[in-house]
Write an enzyme that holds these catalytic residues in place. Structure first.
Site: not given
Ligand code: NDP
Length: 258
Positions: A148, A161
Protein backbone atom coordinates in the site's frame (compact mmCIF):
# COMPACT_ATOMS: atom_id res chain seq x y z
CA UNK A 1 3.28 -5.95 -32.39
CA UNK A 2 1.40 -9.04 -33.52
CA UNK A 3 -1.10 -10.69 -31.22
CA UNK A 4 1.22 -13.76 -31.08
CA UNK A 5 4.06 -11.71 -29.62
CA UNK A 6 1.67 -9.97 -27.23
CA UNK A 7 0.33 -13.29 -26.06
CA UNK A 8 3.82 -14.81 -25.58
CA UNK A 9 5.01 -11.73 -23.72
CA UNK A 10 2.05 -10.86 -21.57
CA UNK A 11 -0.01 -14.08 -21.71
CA UNK A 12 -0.43 -16.39 -18.71
CA UNK A 13 -1.72 -19.43 -20.60
CA UNK A 14 -1.15 -22.77 -18.88
CA UNK A 15 -0.55 -21.17 -15.47
CA UNK A 16 -2.63 -21.67 -12.35
CA UNK A 17 -3.03 -18.47 -10.32
CA UNK A 18 -4.35 -18.10 -6.79
CA UNK A 19 -5.68 -14.71 -5.67
CA UNK A 20 -6.48 -14.38 -1.97
CA UNK A 21 -9.33 -12.03 -1.23
CA UNK A 22 -10.33 -12.54 -4.86
CA UNK A 23 -14.05 -12.39 -4.12
CA UNK A 24 -14.25 -8.60 -3.84
CA UNK A 25 -12.70 -5.23 -4.58
CA UNK A 26 -9.14 -5.18 -5.83
CA UNK A 27 -8.73 -8.97 -5.58
CA UNK A 28 -11.70 -9.57 -7.87
CA UNK A 29 -10.24 -7.16 -10.42
CA UNK A 30 -6.82 -8.83 -10.18
CA UNK A 31 -8.44 -12.24 -10.74
CA UNK A 32 -10.32 -10.91 -13.73
CA UNK A 33 -7.17 -9.41 -15.31
CA UNK A 34 -5.21 -12.66 -14.77
CA UNK A 35 -8.08 -14.70 -16.23
CA UNK A 36 -8.31 -12.38 -19.27
CA UNK A 37 -4.56 -12.92 -19.69
CA UNK A 38 -5.13 -16.67 -19.98
CA UNK A 39 -4.43 -18.00 -16.46
CA UNK A 40 -6.52 -20.63 -14.73
CA UNK A 41 -7.60 -18.52 -11.77
CA UNK A 42 -8.66 -19.66 -8.31
CA UNK A 43 -10.04 -17.03 -5.94
CA UNK A 44 -9.87 -17.58 -2.17
CA UNK A 45 -11.56 -16.05 0.84
CA UNK A 46 -13.71 -16.95 3.82
CA UNK A 47 -17.19 -16.46 2.31
CA UNK A 48 -18.26 -19.16 -0.16
CA UNK A 49 -21.26 -17.17 -1.47
CA UNK A 50 -19.15 -14.09 -2.20
CA UNK A 51 -16.56 -16.22 -4.00
CA UNK A 52 -19.16 -18.04 -6.09
CA UNK A 53 -20.78 -14.79 -7.21
CA UNK A 54 -17.39 -13.30 -8.08
CA UNK A 55 -16.30 -16.42 -10.01
CA UNK A 56 -19.47 -16.24 -12.12
CA UNK A 57 -18.80 -12.57 -12.82
CA UNK A 58 -15.13 -13.19 -13.71
CA UNK A 59 -15.92 -16.17 -15.97
CA UNK A 60 -13.07 -17.84 -17.92
CA UNK A 61 -13.51 -20.97 -15.76
CA UNK A 62 -12.63 -19.14 -12.54
CA UNK A 63 -12.66 -21.50 -9.54
CA UNK A 64 -13.07 -20.87 -5.82
CA UNK A 65 -11.43 -22.08 -2.60
CA UNK A 66 -12.79 -21.25 0.83
CA UNK A 67 -9.91 -20.55 3.20
CA UNK A 68 -8.91 -18.22 6.00
CA UNK A 69 -5.32 -17.04 5.63
CA UNK A 70 -5.06 -16.56 9.40
CA UNK A 71 -5.70 -20.27 9.96
CA UNK A 72 -2.00 -20.99 9.62
CA UNK A 73 -2.27 -24.69 10.53
CA UNK A 74 -4.84 -25.30 7.77
CA UNK A 75 -2.94 -23.56 4.95
CA UNK A 76 -0.70 -26.48 3.84
CA UNK A 77 -3.75 -28.71 3.29
CA UNK A 78 -5.66 -25.88 1.60
CA UNK A 79 -2.75 -25.23 -0.80
CA UNK A 80 -2.35 -28.97 -1.50
CA UNK A 81 -6.06 -29.30 -2.29
CA UNK A 82 -5.92 -26.38 -4.74
CA UNK A 83 -2.82 -27.81 -6.45
CA UNK A 84 -4.45 -31.24 -6.73
CA UNK A 85 -7.70 -29.90 -8.18
CA UNK A 86 -6.48 -27.03 -10.36
CA UNK A 87 -2.72 -27.50 -10.85
CA UNK A 88 0.42 -26.26 -9.08
CA UNK A 89 0.09 -22.61 -8.18
CA UNK A 90 2.69 -20.79 -10.29
CA UNK A 91 1.21 -17.35 -9.70
CA UNK A 92 0.22 -16.28 -6.20
CA UNK A 93 -1.27 -12.89 -5.41
CA UNK A 94 -1.34 -12.21 -1.68
CA UNK A 95 -4.13 -9.67 -1.73
CA UNK A 96 -6.41 -10.57 1.22
CA UNK A 97 -6.63 -7.63 3.58
CA UNK A 98 -8.51 -5.93 6.36
CA UNK A 99 -8.13 -2.70 8.27
CA UNK A 100 -8.85 -1.27 11.68
CA UNK A 101 -9.21 2.46 12.29
CA UNK A 102 -8.62 3.21 15.98
CA UNK A 103 -6.50 5.65 17.97
CA UNK A 104 -3.21 4.02 18.99
CA UNK A 105 -3.70 4.79 22.68
CA UNK A 106 -7.06 3.03 22.69
CA UNK A 107 -5.82 -0.09 20.87
CA UNK A 108 -4.21 -3.23 22.18
CA UNK A 109 -2.09 -5.97 20.67
CA UNK A 110 -5.17 -8.03 19.82
CA UNK A 111 -6.25 -5.19 17.51
CA UNK A 112 -2.78 -5.17 15.97
CA UNK A 113 -2.70 -8.96 15.50
CA UNK A 114 -6.09 -8.92 13.79
CA UNK A 115 -4.58 -6.90 10.95
CA UNK A 116 -1.00 -8.22 10.98
CA UNK A 117 -2.18 -11.85 10.91
CA UNK A 118 -3.98 -11.36 7.59
CA UNK A 119 -1.50 -9.14 5.74
CA UNK A 120 1.76 -10.64 6.96
CA UNK A 121 1.56 -13.96 8.81
CA UNK A 122 -1.13 -15.47 6.55
CA UNK A 123 0.49 -14.24 3.35
CA UNK A 124 3.89 -15.51 4.48
CA UNK A 125 2.64 -18.99 5.36
CA UNK A 126 0.68 -19.36 2.13
CA UNK A 127 3.76 -18.23 0.19
CA UNK A 128 5.83 -20.84 2.00
CA UNK A 129 3.41 -23.61 0.93
CA UNK A 130 3.46 -22.42 -2.69
CA UNK A 131 7.25 -22.00 -2.76
CA UNK A 132 7.86 -25.46 -1.31
CA UNK A 133 5.84 -27.11 -4.07
CA UNK A 134 7.46 -24.98 -6.81
CA UNK A 135 10.91 -25.97 -5.55
CA UNK A 136 9.97 -29.65 -5.22
CA UNK A 137 8.61 -29.70 -8.78
CA UNK A 138 11.48 -27.52 -10.11
CA UNK A 139 9.04 -24.99 -11.54
CA UNK A 140 9.32 -21.25 -11.86
CA UNK A 141 6.80 -18.96 -10.22
CA UNK A 142 5.77 -15.42 -9.46
CA UNK A 143 4.46 -14.21 -6.12
CA UNK A 144 3.06 -10.71 -5.72
CA UNK A 145 2.11 -9.07 -2.45
CA UNK A 146 -0.37 -6.24 -2.34
CA UNK A 147 1.32 -3.55 -0.29
CA UNK A 148 0.00 0.00 0.00
CA UNK A 149 1.04 3.58 -0.43
CA UNK A 150 0.53 3.61 3.34
CA UNK A 151 3.91 1.87 3.54
CA UNK A 152 5.47 5.11 2.27
CA UNK A 153 3.41 7.87 3.86
CA UNK A 154 2.21 7.92 7.44
CA UNK A 155 -1.54 7.95 7.95
CA UNK A 156 -3.11 8.46 11.37
CA UNK A 157 -5.39 5.97 13.14
CA UNK A 158 -4.38 2.89 11.11
CA UNK A 159 -1.07 1.97 12.76
CA UNK A 160 -1.62 -1.82 12.49
CA UNK A 161 -2.33 -1.49 8.78
CA UNK A 162 0.62 0.84 8.16
CA UNK A 163 3.03 -1.40 10.05
CA UNK A 164 1.73 -4.51 8.27
CA UNK A 165 2.10 -2.99 4.82
CA UNK A 166 5.59 -1.72 5.66
CA UNK A 167 6.50 -5.22 6.82
CA UNK A 168 5.36 -6.58 3.47
CA UNK A 169 8.01 -4.47 1.74
CA UNK A 170 10.59 -6.22 3.94
CA UNK A 171 9.12 -9.60 3.07
CA UNK A 172 9.49 -8.79 -0.64
CA UNK A 173 13.13 -7.76 -0.22
CA UNK A 174 14.05 -10.80 1.85
CA UNK A 175 12.24 -13.49 -0.13
CA UNK A 176 13.16 -12.07 -3.54
CA UNK A 177 16.84 -12.32 -2.62
CA UNK A 178 16.42 -15.83 -1.23
CA UNK A 179 14.68 -17.31 -4.28
CA UNK A 180 16.09 -15.19 -7.15
CA UNK A 181 18.44 -17.93 -8.35
CA UNK A 182 15.76 -20.59 -8.09
CA UNK A 183 13.30 -19.13 -10.55
CA UNK A 184 10.76 -17.66 -8.17
CA UNK A 185 10.26 -13.92 -8.47
CA UNK A 186 8.76 -11.99 -5.56
CA UNK A 187 7.35 -8.52 -6.15
CA UNK A 188 4.66 -6.21 -4.90
CA UNK A 189 2.11 -3.70 -6.04
CA UNK A 190 1.38 -0.76 -3.76
CA UNK A 191 -2.02 0.73 -4.53
CA UNK A 192 -2.71 4.34 -3.77
CA UNK A 193 -6.29 5.24 -2.95
CA UNK A 194 -8.54 2.86 -4.83
CA UNK A 195 -12.32 3.07 -4.81
CA UNK A 196 -13.32 -0.07 -2.87
CA UNK A 197 -15.04 -1.11 0.35
CA UNK A 198 -11.83 -0.80 2.41
CA UNK A 199 -11.36 2.78 1.18
CA UNK A 200 -14.99 3.69 1.93
CA UNK A 201 -14.70 2.23 5.46
CA UNK A 202 -11.64 4.35 6.10
CA UNK A 203 -13.18 7.60 4.81
CA UNK A 204 -16.96 7.40 5.32
CA UNK A 205 -18.14 9.95 7.86
CA UNK A 206 -14.73 11.62 7.76
CA UNK A 207 -15.07 14.32 5.10
CA UNK A 208 -11.87 16.20 6.05
CA UNK A 209 -9.87 12.96 5.61
CA UNK A 210 -11.48 12.34 2.24
CA UNK A 211 -10.81 15.92 1.10
CA UNK A 212 -7.21 15.71 2.24
CA UNK A 213 -6.74 12.48 0.29
CA UNK A 214 -8.26 13.86 -2.91
CA UNK A 215 -6.20 17.05 -2.64
CA UNK A 216 -2.95 15.13 -2.73
CA UNK A 217 -3.53 12.88 -5.72
CA UNK A 218 -1.88 14.65 -8.68
CA UNK A 219 -4.13 12.76 -11.13
CA UNK A 220 -7.13 14.10 -9.15
CA UNK A 221 -9.13 10.86 -9.08
CA UNK A 222 -9.26 7.63 -7.13
CA UNK A 223 -7.75 4.57 -8.77
CA UNK A 224 -9.85 1.76 -10.17
CA UNK A 225 -9.38 -1.86 -9.00
CA UNK A 226 -8.37 -2.86 -12.57
CA UNK A 227 -5.39 -0.48 -12.36
CA UNK A 228 -3.98 -2.85 -9.73
CA UNK A 229 -5.16 -5.92 -11.65
CA UNK A 230 -3.19 -5.11 -14.79
CA UNK A 231 -0.07 -4.29 -12.78
CA UNK A 232 -0.32 -7.77 -11.19
CA UNK A 233 -0.91 -9.41 -14.58
CA UNK A 234 2.21 -7.68 -15.92
CA UNK A 235 4.37 -8.69 -12.94
CA UNK A 236 3.17 -12.30 -13.29
CA UNK A 237 3.94 -12.43 -17.02
CA UNK A 238 7.08 -13.27 -19.04
CA UNK A 239 7.36 -9.53 -19.82
CA UNK A 240 8.46 -9.03 -16.20
CA UNK A 241 10.94 -11.94 -16.12
CA UNK A 242 13.83 -9.70 -15.01
CA UNK A 243 11.83 -7.76 -12.42
CA UNK A 244 12.40 -9.07 -8.92
CA UNK A 245 12.17 -7.58 -5.43
CA UNK A 246 10.29 -4.50 -6.65
CA UNK A 247 7.18 -2.77 -5.44
CA UNK A 248 5.30 -0.85 -8.13
CA UNK A 249 3.33 2.10 -6.82
CA UNK A 250 0.01 2.42 -8.66
CA UNK A 251 -1.21 5.60 -7.05
CA UNK A 252 -1.84 8.33 -9.62
CA UNK A 253 1.40 9.91 -8.41
CA UNK A 254 0.11 10.32 -4.85
CA UNK A 255 3.25 9.17 -3.05
CA UNK A 256 5.67 11.20 -5.14
CA UNK A 257 3.73 14.19 -6.46
CA UNK A 258 2.45 17.33 -4.84
P1 NDP B 1 -11.87 -5.60 0.35
O1 NDP B 1 -12.29 -5.43 1.77
O2 NDP B 1 -12.84 -5.30 -0.74
O3 NDP B 1 -11.35 -7.07 0.13
C1 NDP B 1 -10.61 -7.77 1.06
C2 NDP B 1 -10.69 -9.24 0.69
O4 NDP B 1 -9.86 -10.00 1.56
C3 NDP B 1 -12.11 -9.80 0.83
O5 NDP B 1 -12.44 -10.51 -0.37
C4 NDP B 1 -12.03 -10.72 2.02
O6 NDP B 1 -12.89 -11.85 1.81
C5 NDP B 1 -10.56 -11.14 1.99
N1 NDP B 1 -10.10 -11.50 3.33
C6 NDP B 1 -10.09 -10.73 4.44
N2 NDP B 1 -9.62 -11.43 5.48
C7 NDP B 1 -9.32 -12.66 5.00
C8 NDP B 1 -8.84 -13.85 5.59
N3 NDP B 1 -8.55 -13.91 6.91
N4 NDP B 1 -8.64 -14.95 4.83
C9 NDP B 1 -8.94 -14.91 3.50
N5 NDP B 1 -9.41 -13.82 2.88
C10 NDP B 1 -9.62 -12.72 3.63
O7 NDP B 1 -10.53 -4.74 0.21
P2 NDP B 1 -9.73 -4.17 -1.05
O8 NDP B 1 -10.13 -4.88 -2.28
O9 NDP B 1 -9.80 -2.71 -1.02
O10 NDP B 1 -8.25 -4.55 -0.63
C11 NDP B 1 -7.49 -5.57 -1.24
C12 NDP B 1 -6.03 -5.36 -0.89
O11 NDP B 1 -5.58 -4.10 -1.37
C13 NDP B 1 -5.79 -5.36 0.62
O12 NDP B 1 -4.56 -6.02 0.90
C14 NDP B 1 -5.67 -3.89 0.94
O13 NDP B 1 -4.92 -3.65 2.08
C15 NDP B 1 -4.97 -3.38 -0.32
N6 NDP B 1 -5.09 -1.94 -0.55
C16 NDP B 1 -6.32 -1.36 -0.78
C17 NDP B 1 -6.40 0.01 -1.02
C18 NDP B 1 -7.70 0.71 -1.30
O14 NDP B 1 -7.72 1.93 -1.44
N7 NDP B 1 -8.80 -0.02 -1.45
C19 NDP B 1 -5.21 0.86 -0.99
C20 NDP B 1 -3.99 0.14 -0.73
C21 NDP B 1 -3.95 -1.20 -0.52
P3 NDP B 1 -13.66 -12.60 3.04
O15 NDP B 1 -14.13 -11.53 3.97
O16 NDP B 1 -14.73 -13.37 2.38
O17 NDP B 1 -12.61 -13.51 3.65
Amino acid sequence: MTSDILSQTYGLHGKTALVTGGGSGIGKAIASCLAQSGAKVVIAGRRADVLEAAATEIGHGCETAVLDVTDIAALPDAEAAIARKFGTIEILINNAGNTLKKPFEESDMADFDQVFDVHVRGALELSRCVIKRLLAEERHGSISFISSMTAYIGQPLVHGYTISKTAIDGVIRGLSAEFAARGIRINGVAPGWIDTEIFRKATDGDLPRKQKIMSRIPMQSLGEPEDIGWACAFLSSPAAKYINGQVILVDGGGATGF
